[in-house]
Design an enzyme around this catalytic site. Structure first.
Site, short mmCIF file in Angstrom:
data_model
loop_
_atom_site.label_atom_id
_atom_site.label_comp_id
_atom_site.label_asym_id
_atom_site.label_seq_id
_atom_site.Cartn_x
_atom_site.Cartn_y
_atom_site.Cartn_z
CG ASP A 49 3.69 5.10 10.82
OD1 ASP A 49 2.70 4.83 10.09
OD2 ASP A 49 4.67 5.73 10.41
N GLY A 64 0.33 1.15 -6.35
CA GLY A 64 1.39 1.61 -7.24
C GLY A 64 0.98 2.86 -7.98
CE1 TYR A 83 2.28 2.45 4.14
CE2 TYR A 83 2.78 1.14 2.20
CZ TYR A 83 2.66 2.37 2.81
OH TYR A 83 2.90 3.51 2.10
CB CYS A 115 2.16 -4.12 -9.18
SG CYS A 115 3.87 -3.66 -9.52
CG ASN A 143 1.46 -7.75 -6.88
OD1 ASN A 143 2.40 -7.02 -6.59
ND2 ASN A 143 0.60 -8.22 -5.98
N GLY A 144 4.61 -8.78 -7.93
CA GLY A 144 5.53 -9.60 -7.17
C GLY A 144 6.95 -9.41 -7.63
#
Length: 488
Positions: free
Chosen positions: A363, A28, A255, A2, A101-102
């Site tokens: 990737d 998110g 990422y 998030c 967040n987490g």
């Protein structure tokens, strides 16, 4: 994963929170929300969808206040309905809105404690609401309301909550409170700006949100540290947990984070370039006489790494896929079927870059393998003679339990499989993964800013420890089949 943001300013902050959330949207796309403190009232607006879908002129006009927080979400635990959108809020004590967040790994035990001992009710399946009620209870045991009291409450949260968490809250009568888990797994950065001769402060998941809003990045919030900014703009900080090994999540650099972010004093852009250099060197070691004609990134996160691989190998770098900007990130789509359909909607190959060539697709990582398998086939259909696939990260063999929606182990393509097995499943002519040691060196960089990481999805080593039975409960929550059942 998030995105969170909080601001204490000298004018209404809702519009700035909205702008900050737009540059955290990559973290998110499931839901978004903003809460502001206006006098003795909390004003909250939230809902499912992108930031631009959730807020309109009317809803923004109601979010008055010089202290506020924002959140954009995708689900890692709990259901996916609008009742899971954040910030959550409680009226007692004082009035608190909180965004998180987490992921907590002792949620079940905490939920029982909150009900049986703290006498508080939790309405959703979200661990964020559990965390809010733990914080509210710890704050309510104090008789006053000031920064010292807030720090004691954060100490209580750190004693009771286990997992990865970065939190921002607004407390009526105090201001903004923020804190980070004792291992620093989830990121949180502190910024400052001066407006009209007065100081204003902000915290956010990534520094890009501060950049957009004109805040100077002061530093990262330290693991286990609490931050309080009063409504008058006074900054207070304190260590609220015993020092532990600092282990930021390495997948942020692989990422999730934007390349223009700084996290724990490391440039995400530079880290990804070093990943490409390391992987290029490995390719040369394994196949010094390689036949690669072209290096092609799978947009967008792998571009930095792919460019460095091409430089190391001395072959052409080409853009071979055109991305539809109006389709969300497939990794964070809720169902496998939806992810599969989205790949074709999201990417379209440029045949001229593939025809009669040996291409190396790059990737950032390979998780379920669904996307990779389709992209390999797209390259073949576009005319490639051979398709090699390189991952800038090692094989993902274990679930992430600290806030990234990596599914149950059985749904990870590399779980209990050799690299050759995965290569065959993906349909490529050669599959090469980054080595974990090289990845950690790439992120740490030449100045060794970070000594240790949470690399649990690659090596299965969980810095907080895992209780027996946890992974089975995780499978029941996170598998695609479980999510499909909840949506039914």
């Amino acid at each position: 994963m998030c995105g969170i943001i909080g601001i204490v300013g000298h004018n209404d902050v809702a519009a700035q929170l909205y702008d900050g959330l737009t540059v955290l949207q990559h973290r998110g796309q499931d839901a978004a929300g903003i809460a502001t403190a206006y006098g003795n009232k909390l004003r909250v607006h939230k809902g499912n969808g992108l930031v631009s879908d959730v807020f309109d002129e009317k809803s923004m006009s109601l979010l008055e206040g010089r202290v506020g927080i924002g959140h954009c979400r995708y689900p890692t635990a709990g259901s996916e309905g609008s009742d899971e959108a954040q910030p959550f809020y409680v009226n007692s004590p004082f009035g608190i809105a909180l965004a998180h967040n987490g992921n907590l790994i002792n949620t079940d035990a905490l939920r029982r404690e909150v009900f049986e001992q703290d006498r508080r009710n939790v309405n959703t399946d979200s661990d964020s609401e559990v965390l809010l009620n733990v914080f509210a209870h710890e704050l309510g045991t104090q008789k006053a309301l000031n920064p010292e009291v807030a720090f004691k409450a954060i100490e209580g949260v750190n004693r009771r909550c286990i997992g990865g968490f970065a939190v921002v809250a607004t407390v009526l009568g105090l201001g903004m409170v923020a804190f980070r888990d004792p291992n620093g797994i989830r990121p949180l950065v502190l910024g400052k700006r001066t407006s009209g001769g007065q100081d204003e402060y902000a915290v956010a998941s990534e520094s890009v949100a501060l950049d957009l809003l004109g805040f100077e990045r002061l530093r990262d919030v330290r693991p286990g540290e609490g931050v309080v900014v009063t409504a008058r703009g006074e900054l207070f900080t304190r260590q609220c947990a015993e020092p532990r090994q600092h282990t930021p999540c390495i997948f942020e650099y692989v990422y999730f984070a934007r390349p223009d972010s700084m996290m724990d004093e490391v440039s995400v852009h530079k880290a990804r370039m070093r990943m490409g250099q390391k992987l290029g060197e490995k390719i040369l070691r394994l196949r010094p006489d390689h036949d690669i004609d072209t290096v092609i990134p799978i947009p967008d996160t792998s571009r930095d790494a792919a460019l460095e691989i091409s430089n190391v190998l001395g072959v052409k770098y080409r853009e071979g896929f055109i991305k539809n900007r109006y389709v969300g990130r497939t990794f964070i789509m809720p169902g496998q079927g939806e992810r599969a359909k989205s790949v074709r909607r999201k990417l379209n190959p440029i045949p001229l870059e593939f025809r009669n060539r040996v291409v190396l697709l790059v990737d950032d990582s390979i998780v379920r393998g669904t996307t990779s398998r389709q992209i390999v086939q797209m390259a073949r259909d576009a005319g490639a003679r051979k398709v090699y696939l390189a991952s800038a990260a090692p094989a993902v063999r274990y679930p992430n339990v600290y806030g990234i929606d990596m599914p149950s182990a059985e749904e990870l393509v590399a779980h209990d499989r050799t690299d050759d097995d995965v290569q065959q499943l993906l349909g490529c002519d050669w599959l090469i993964y980054q080595d974990l040691e090289d990845l950690e060196e790439a992120v740490s960089g030449p100045k060794k800013r970070i000594d240790h990481f949470d690399s649990s999805c690659f090596n299965g080593e969980y810095v907080t420890g895992i209780e027996p039975g946890y992974f089975e409960r995780l499978r029941q929550l996170r598998s695609d089949e479980a999510k499909k059942t909840r949506r039914a």
